[in-house]
Design a protein around this motif. Structure first.
Motif, PDB file in Angstrom:
ATOM      1  N   ARG A  19      -4.547  13.843   3.796  1.00 52.10           N
ATOM      2  CA  ARG A  19      -3.771  12.704   4.317  1.00 52.10           C
ATOM      3  C   ARG A  19      -4.091  11.433   3.520  1.00 52.10           C
ATOM      4  NH1 ARG A  19      -5.645  12.814   9.142  1.00 52.10           N
ATOM      5  NH2 ARG A  19      -4.317  14.559   9.794  1.00 52.10           N
ATOM      6  N   ARG A  20      -5.374  11.181   3.202  1.00 52.61           N
ATOM      7  CA  ARG A  20      -5.783  10.005   2.413  1.00 52.61           C
ATOM      8  C   ARG A  20      -5.213  10.069   0.997  1.00 52.61           C
ATOM      9  NH1 ARG A  20      -6.717   4.797   1.806  1.00 52.61           N
ATOM     10  NH2 ARG A  20      -8.425   4.316   0.336  1.00 52.61           N
ATOM     11  N   ASP A  21      -5.226  11.273   0.396  1.00 52.74           N
ATOM     12  CA  ASP A  21      -4.691  11.460  -0.952  1.00 52.74           C
ATOM     13  C   ASP A  21      -3.199  11.141  -0.991  1.00 52.74           C
ATOM     14  OD1 ASP A  21      -3.311  13.524  -2.983  1.00 52.74           O
ATOM     15  OD2 ASP A  21      -5.285  12.971  -3.767  1.00 52.74           O
ATOM     16  N   ASN A  22      -2.458  11.589   0.005  1.00 51.51           N
ATOM     17  CA  ASN A  22      -1.016  11.326   0.045  1.00 51.51           C
ATOM     18  C   ASN A  22      -0.733   9.841   0.161  1.00 51.51           C
ATOM     19  OD1 ASN A  22      -0.459  14.052  -0.135  1.00 51.51           O
ATOM     20  ND2 ASN A  22      -0.383  14.333   2.082  1.00 51.51           N
ATOM     21  N   ASP A  23      -1.529   9.152   1.003  1.00 51.54           N
ATOM     22  CA  ASP A  23      -1.321   7.696   1.165  1.00 51.54           C
ATOM     23  C   ASP A  23      -1.566   6.964  -0.154  1.00 51.54           C
ATOM     24  OD1 ASP A  23      -0.761   8.209   3.779  1.00 51.54           O
ATOM     25  OD2 ASP A  23      -2.756   7.671   4.543  1.00 51.54           O
ATOM     26  N   LEU A  24      -2.658   7.298  -0.866  1.00 50.03           N
ATOM     27  CA  LEU A  24      -2.972   6.615  -2.140  1.00 50.03           C
ATOM     28  C   LEU A  24      -1.911   6.910  -3.193  1.00 50.03           C
ATOM     29  CD1 LEU A  24      -6.838   7.184  -2.308  1.00 50.03           C
ATOM     30  CD2 LEU A  24      -5.654   5.039  -1.861  1.00 50.03           C
ATOM     31  N   ARG A  25      -1.459   8.158  -3.258  1.00 54.49           N
ATOM     32  CA  ARG A  25      -0.443   8.488  -4.247  1.00 54.49           C
ATOM     33  C   ARG A  25       0.868   7.765  -3.973  1.00 54.49           C
ATOM     34  NH1 ARG A  25      -1.828  12.418  -7.691  1.00 54.49           N
ATOM     35  NH2 ARG A  25      -3.665  13.704  -7.166  1.00 54.49           N
ATOM     36  N   ALA A  26       1.232   7.579  -2.706  1.00 51.87           N
ATOM     37  CA  ALA A  26       2.445   6.817  -2.379  1.00 51.87           C
ATOM     38  C   ALA A  26       2.321   5.362  -2.814  1.00 51.87           C
ATOM     39  CB  ALA A  26       2.716   6.921  -0.879  1.00 51.87           C
ATOM     40  N   LYS A  27       1.146   4.770  -2.592  1.00 51.90           N
ATOM     41  CA  LYS A  27       0.923   3.370  -2.997  1.00 51.90           C
ATOM     42  C   LYS A  27       0.942   3.224  -4.509  1.00 51.90           C
ATOM     43  CE  LYS A  27      -2.212  -0.510  -2.181  1.00 51.90           C
ATOM     44  NZ  LYS A  27      -3.490  -0.947  -1.554  1.00 51.90           N
ATOM     45  N   LYS A  28       0.315   4.206  -5.204  1.00 52.35           N
ATOM     46  CA  LYS A  28       0.315   4.171  -6.674  1.00 52.35           C
ATOM     47  C   LYS A  28       1.735   4.289  -7.219  1.00 52.35           C
ATOM     48  CE  LYS A  28      -1.368   6.699 -10.698  1.00 52.35           C
ATOM     49  NZ  LYS A  28      -2.119   7.862 -11.178  1.00 52.35           N
ATOM     50  N   LYS A  29       2.550   5.104  -6.559  1.00 54.36           N
ATOM     51  CA  LYS A  29       3.927   5.255  -7.016  1.00 54.36           C
ATOM     52  C   LYS A  29       4.698   3.946  -6.911  1.00 54.36           C
ATOM     53  CE  LYS A  29       8.059   8.029  -6.222  1.00 54.36           C
ATOM     54  NZ  LYS A  29       8.660   9.081  -5.386  1.00 54.36           N
ATOM     55  N   GLN A  30       4.476   3.212  -5.796  1.00 54.34           N
ATOM     56  CA  GLN A  30       5.160   1.923  -5.624  1.00 54.34           C
ATOM     57  C   GLN A  30       4.745   0.930  -6.724  1.00 54.34           C
ATOM     58  OE1 GLN A  30       4.206   0.665  -1.663  1.00 54.34           O
ATOM     59  NE2 GLN A  30       5.509   2.235  -0.685  1.00 54.34           N
ATOM     60  N   LEU A  31       3.437   0.872  -7.010  1.00 52.93           N
ATOM     61  CA  LEU A  31       2.948  -0.074  -8.040  1.00 52.93           C
ATOM     62  C   LEU A  31       3.456   0.326  -9.425  1.00 52.93           C
ATOM     63  CD1 LEU A  31      -0.728  -0.553  -6.779  1.00 52.93           C
ATOM     64  CD2 LEU A  31       1.160  -2.152  -6.559  1.00 52.93           C
ATOM     65  N   SER A  32       3.467   1.626  -9.704  1.00 51.91           N
ATOM     66  CA  SER A  32       3.944   2.091 -11.020  1.00 51.91           C
ATOM     67  C   SER A  32       5.420   1.782 -11.202  1.00 51.91           C
ATOM     68  CB  SER A  32       3.705   3.598 -11.148  1.00 51.91           C
ATOM     69  OG  SER A  32       2.327   3.895 -11.070  1.00 51.91           O
ATOM     70  N   GLU A  33       6.188   1.952 -10.096  1.00 52.98           N
ATOM     71  CA  GLU A  33       7.615   1.621 -10.195  1.00 52.98           C
ATOM     72  C   GLU A  33       7.813   0.130 -10.453  1.00 52.98           C
ATOM     73  OE1 GLU A  33       9.215   3.002  -6.568  1.00 52.98           O
ATOM     74  OE2 GLU A  33       9.294   5.130  -7.176  1.00 52.98           O
ATOM     75  N   LEU A  34       7.013  -0.718  -9.824  1.00 50.99           N
ATOM     76  CA  LEU A  34       7.126  -2.170 -10.041  1.00 50.99           C
ATOM     77  C   LEU A  34       6.776  -2.553 -11.468  1.00 50.99           C
ATOM     78  CD1 LEU A  34       7.690  -4.888  -8.656  1.00 50.99           C
ATOM     79  CD2 LEU A  34       5.265  -5.017  -8.062  1.00 50.99           C
ATOM     80  N   LYS A  35       5.745  -1.922 -12.054  1.00 53.29           N
ATOM     81  CA  LYS A  35       5.315  -2.226 -13.414  1.00 53.29           C
ATOM     82  C   LYS A  35       6.355  -1.807 -14.444  1.00 53.29           C
ATOM     83  CE  LYS A  35       1.573  -1.323 -16.659  1.00 53.29           C
ATOM     84  NZ  LYS A  35       0.276  -0.607 -16.883  1.00 53.29           N
ATOM     85  N   GLY A  36       7.022  -0.655 -14.233  1.00 54.04           N
ATOM     86  CA  GLY A  36       7.973  -0.145 -15.228  1.00 54.04           C
ATOM     87  C   GLY A  36       9.368  -0.706 -15.092  1.00 54.04           C
ATOM     88  N   LYS A  37       9.641  -1.487 -14.054  1.00 62.25           N
ATOM     89  CA  LYS A  37      10.994  -2.008 -13.835  1.00 62.25           C
ATOM     90  C   LYS A  37      11.407  -3.005 -14.917  1.00 62.25           C
ATOM     91  CE  LYS A  37      13.920  -3.713 -10.115  1.00 62.25           C
ATOM     92  NZ  LYS A  37      13.978  -4.208  -8.730  1.00 62.25           N
ATOM     93  N   LYS A  38      10.505  -3.916 -15.358  1.00 62.98           N
ATOM     94  CA  LYS A  38      10.806  -4.940 -16.389  1.00 62.98           C
ATOM     95  C   LYS A  38      11.153  -4.273 -17.713  1.00 62.98           C
ATOM     96  CE  LYS A  38       8.796  -8.987 -18.677  1.00 62.98           C
ATOM     97  NZ  LYS A  38       7.596  -9.882 -18.776  1.00 62.98           N
TER      98      LYS A  38
END
Length: 1049
Positions: free
Chosen positions: A649-668
């Motif tokens: 459950r902890r791993d899934n939560d961290l991976r979801a957060k990392k995905k959001q940050l990675s999407e924000l970084k690659g948008k520009k």
């Protein structure tokens, strides 16, 4: 010499040794017995030879060795070391005493017989003994020591037969046998009569059914006769009909021949005119055919020109379509340019807005560190889970192995229980009750010994089974007396089950030491004491040590067998087991000589299944440990699963957060790439501009060239059309001329065709009539021949025989009427199916059988009535005296029991008065006031109670006894002193009465201060190698010394 009956002194002498090796009793070289006419008390210590007298009486009177129950061959009753033995018995007889001599040869077990010193056969001796009413095979008259227990085992039917033979009138048993025979034959006759009556009734019913079949058979025969006559007349009617038809057809054919000739003459002028018109039409039709070909050719060329014009029109359409596509493409290009410009502006605006947000790279790196830690922790837990799974599999394997072994031990116990159920069903039933009701007992209660005794080595089971009686092997063992009484009251009194039970000693004997260490006996080949060969619960082992001294019985080998004489003389053991035999050793109380007997070990039946109790205990302990180990592993695996769930459950939560940050970084970066791509696309679209004016001018030039080609093709088309029109006009003129000639020809052909049709019809009619005439002629001949054959006529005869005229006159004269009647008769005959000549024959044969069976049934019924009359007469002759006899026995038996403060009854028992082979004497006794009367059985009463009941029943027969003497051997052995004294008084009082037969009572001991009668004879057996010889015995001196030793009152 031995006097067996009457006032005369007789004597018995024999040179025989009794019971060679089994019983080990001392025997006589020579002995004479002089019994008294009333009660004879034969007293002597064990081993002195009392029972030898009983054996001599039995064997000397042609009795079977099976009566004595000591040995199956007469040679075994001869003294050891002697080659032959001899028995002389003198019997009182009014017409002169009877002396029977039997000499026994040991070598071939043969006997030589003499009556009054004259050689005779065994059969003659048996007949002489039977005439004196002596029955040594009847337990009511002759009861040896080994047969005392069998008296109580006698069924009611056997006891009745023995009583009839012993005390009933000579004809009573014969009447009883005659009744049983009559009853058996009566049952056979009843069954025969019933079977014959049933068979007769079935035969009558079957014949009654067949009677209707016979009537139907004759009805069918009448129909078949009428059918036969109709079939004979039908061909004649058919022939007459066909003959008349033939005459009519001949007349019609001649008339049609004349008509056909006139039609052929009138048709010739029309045919000539038709041929003239056809010659004019042929040239015209040829010209019309040529013109038709020219028209077809011109039409083909016109079609080709029209196809070319159509192609040119299609080319013009394609040129115009290409221009339209260029115009549409240019408009679309302008539209896409405008749309791309707008998209570039929107992306540039979004890119400007993103440039102001902070960098998310540090957050992503921190999340990666947390994910790595979670992966490491998960790997450790999964590794531990795999180790635990392997450990659990190993634990399960061990648990299954232990459970399989435990089931194997349980299966062995079930096999032992099945043996118990098969051999001792009552004991098994009691066992099931005990297992359900153990809470009712205060102390330890053990199941039958054969279930709780565990022989360590199955090869040694036969020693244990040979030493412990079967009655004890199936006995329940109790720690407390009150528990045993509760159990026996329930299973024996309430459930009427035959079970045994024992009480363990109050002080444990299970650890009692042997009388001598085993090491001192090993030189004789002994390898163990009996106790060490098996395991049992403490109370059971204590009982066996106390009762059977299993702790002091050694077990030897073949070595022991080989030196058995040395072992017996030196070891001084009471019981010895060798590899294949059991030895019992006794020391004579008179001579101190060692007496031994041996018997072969019987194969083990119950204890061959060895269950190691220590192994079972260790298995139970290991099973408990294995279960605990599996439980601990399951708990740890459950905890690991819960931890893995939390980590996932902890791993899934961290991976979801990392995905959001990675999407924000690659948008520009994505926006910049999109703007660059759109700008390149815009430049490409601006370079691909189309010049519409040049395209339109080029298109108009192409269309003009195509139109010029179309004008040339059109001129050629008009030329071909003119040629086609000219040829068509000429063809029309020729067609009109041809039509006139064709109409004229058609009229002529119509007239000719009408004439030809009439001619053709006439020809067909003539041909048909001629064919019909030929067919009818053949049919008439066939029908005539067939009619002659059916009526059995010769070929020369053409008229119907006179004998058939009368029968034909009663039948129809037309075919339709004959067919209708024939079908009707056949239909009626077919209704009578399944009938044949055999039906009538079978009916007549069965009628005769019924008459024979009625006669036979009457004979059987008369025989049955005769048998029933004989049965009624025999029953009256047998049953009334028998009831009176049983009443007399019951009166004496009840009086004897009342004198002992007990109760007893004897009655005639039968479940069905007509079943004479089921009649029996039932003995019921009660020794305690608190209980009810119970039938005397080998299981319900104790051994002493059975002995008392047996003795009193024999005493009840004493006054009624018609046999010369009675013998009872050591029946008082199982009695308690009180009952023994009471029984002794009854025996003395009864056997010494008036008009009683001679009585022999053998006993090894007597109670003190018994009441004796003057009519008694006391025979003291004083025999043995260390005793005073008979010729030196002074009876008067012995009596004087005995009187002096009596206390003075």
């Amino acid at each position: 010499m031995m006097a067996i009956s009457g006032e005369v002194e007789d004597n018995i002498s024999h040179h025989a040794t009794l019971l060679h090796t089994v019983i080990k009793l001392s025997t006589y070289d020579h002995s004479e017995v002089f019994p008294g006419p009333k009660l004879n008390m034969i007293v002597g210590a064990n081993g002195t030879g009392k029972s030898s007298i009983v054996c001599a009486i039995c064997l000397g009177l042609a009795g079977k060795t099976a009566v004595l129950g000591r040995g199956d061959k007469v040679g075994l009753y001869v003294k050891r070391g002697c080659h032959k033995g001899k028995v002389d018995i003198e019997l009182y007889r009014a017409c002169g005493n009877l002396i029977i001599t039997r000499e026994i040869q040991v070598e071939n077990n043969q006997s030589t017989w003499m009556i009054n010193k004259k050689h005779t056969s065994q059969k003659a001796v048996e007949e002489a003994v039977r005439e004196l009413h002596i029955q040594v095979g009847n337990l009511c008259q002759f009861l040896p020591q080994e047969k005392v227990g069998e008296f109580a085992k006698m069924s009611k039917i056997e006891l009745l037969e023995a009583t009839e033979k012993s005390v009933g009138p000579p004809e009573m048993y014969e009447f009883h046998c005659e009744l049983k025979t009559f009853r058996g034959k009566e049952r056979e006759l009843e069954n025969t009569c019933k079977e014959k009556a049933n068979f007769l009734e079935k035969a009558r019913q079957r014949n009654e059914r067949n009677k209707l079949d016979v009537e139907r058979y004759y009805m069918k025969k009448r129909h078949l006769d009428r059918i036969q006559m109709l079939e004979k007349k039908k061909p004649w009617v058919e022939y007459e009909t066909a003959r008349k038809q033939l005459e009519g057809v001949k007349k019609e054919r001649d008339e049609m021949k004349t008509t056909l000739k006139s039609l052929k003459e009138a048709q010739q002028p029309l045919l000539r005119k038709i041929r003239s018109v056809e010659s004019q039409l042929q040239p015209i039709e040829q010209q019309m055919k040529e013109m038709t070909n020219g028209i077809k050719e011109a039409s083909q060329k016109c079609k080709q020109k029209l196809d070319r014009l159509e192609l040119k029109n299609k080319v013009v359409d394609d040129i115009r379509q290409e221009l339209s596509l260029k115009q549409t493409e240019e408009a679309d290009r302008q539209k896409r340019i405008g749309h791309t410009v707008l998209m570039i502006k929107d992306l540039q605006k979004e890119l400007h807005n993103i440039g102001s947000q902070e960098d998310v790279t540090p957050q992503i790196e921190a999340i990666n560190v947390d994910l790595k830690a979670i992966q490491e922790t998960r790997a450790q837990l999964e590794s531990e889970s795999l180790d635990l799974r392997r450990e659990k599999d190993e634990a399960f394997g061990e648990l299954n192995r232990l459970q399989n072994r435990m089931r194997s031990l349980d299966d062995m116990m079930r096999i032992k229980e099945e043996k118990l159920r098969t051999r001792f069903r009552d004991t098994y039933t009691a066992l099931m009750w005990l297992r359900k009701n153990k809470n009712r007992f205060k102390g330890n209660v053990y199941e039958p010994m054969m279930l709780v005794i565990n022989v360590r080595d199955p090869r040694n089971a036969r020693y244990v089974e040979s030493h412990i009686p079967v009655n004890d092997l199936r006995a329940f063992v109790f720690q407390k007396q009150e528990d045993m009484e509760t159990f026996m009251t329930e299973v024996r009194d309430t459930q009427n089950l035959r079970v045994n039970s024992v009480i363990a000693p109050p002080d444990s004997c299970s650890n009692r030491l042997p009388s001598r260490p085993l090491d001192t006996l090993r030189r004789y080949g002994f390898f163990s004491y009996l106790r060490e060969l098996f395991d049992a619960p403490d109370e059971v082992m204590s009982y066996l040590c106390h009762q059977y001294r299993v702790n002091d019985v050694p077990v030897g080998t073949e070595t022991t067998k080989n030196m058995i004489e040395t072992v017996i003389s030196e070891a001084r053991l009471r019981i010895i087991y060798t590899a294949e035999e059991k030895y019992t050793v006794k020391t004579s109380s008179y001579s101190n000589n060692v007496i031994s007997s041996n018997s072969a070990l019987r194969p083990s039946q119950f204890l061959t299944m060895a269950i190691d109790t220590e192994e079972k205990r260790l298995l139970e302990e290991h099973l408990r440990v294995a279960d605990e180990r599996v439980r601990v592993i399951d708990e740890r695996m459950k905890a690991i699963r819960e931890e893995l769930t939390i980590l996932s459950r902890r791993d899934n939560d961290l991976r979801a957060k990392k995905k959001q940050l990675s999407e924000l970084k690659g948008k520009k970066r994505n926006l910049e790439q999109k703007i660059s791509t759109k700008q390149d696309s815009l430049r490409q679209m601006e370079q691909n501009k189309i010049n519409l004016q040049e395209v339109e001018e080029e298109t108009n030039a192409k269309i003009s060239a195509v139109n010029n080609e179309k004008l040339v093709i059109m001129a050629e088309f008009l030329s071909h059309m003119k040629t086609k029109a000219k040829l068509s006009m000429e063809k029309v003129y020729l067609a009109l001329q041809s039509a006139g000639l064709a109409a004229e020809k058609t009229k002529l052909e119509t007239d000719c065709r009408d004439s030809s049709a009439d001619l053709k019809r006439a020809e067909l009619a003539y041909t048909k009539l001629d064919q019909v005439k030929t067919n009818l002629l053949a049919t008439c001949k066939t029908l005539m021949r067939r009619a002659s054959e059916i009526c059995n006529m010769t070929p020369k005869e053409t008229a119907v025989p006179e004998e058939l005229h009368a029968a034909f006159g009663q039948l129809p004269d037309t075919l339709d009427e004959i067919d209708a009647m024939l079908n009707e008769e056949k239909a009626r005959a077919e209704c009578f199916t399944g009938l044949s000549d055999n039906v009538v024959e079978e009916y007549n044969r069965r009628e005769q059988e019924i008459k024979n069976m009625e006669k036979e049934l009457d004979e059987k019924a008369n025989a049955l009535n005769t048998y029933r009359q004989n049965i009624a007469e025999a029953k009256e002759r047998w049953l009334n005296p028998l009831k009176l006899l049983v009443e007399q026995i019951n009166e004496r038996f009840s009086d004897f029991f009342r004198s002992m403060q007990c109760a007893g009854e004897v009655d005639l028992h039968s479940e069905n008065e007509e079943e004479y082979d089921k009649y029996g004497i039932r003995i019921r006794v009660k020794f305690r006031s608190s209980t009810q009367l119970h039938e005397l059985t080998p299981h319900h009463q104790s051994g002493g109670e059975r002995s008392v009941s047996t003795m009193l029943y024999l005493m009840a027969l004493q006054d009624l006894n018609r046999c010369p003497f009675r013998v009872v051997d050591e029946i008082n052995q199982g009695m308690d002193p009180v009952n023994e004294r009471r029984v002794f008084d009854i025996v003395v009082r009864t056997a010494c009465g008036i008009n009683t037969s001679q009585y022999f009572f053998i006993t090894p001991k007597l109670l003190q201060n018994l009441q004796y009668a003057d009519e008694m004879t006391i025979l003291c057996v004083h025999n043995g190698p260390y005793m005073l010889p008979p010729n030196k015995w002074n009876t008067k001196a012995f009596i004087r010394r005995a009187k002096r030793r009596q206390p003075v009152h």
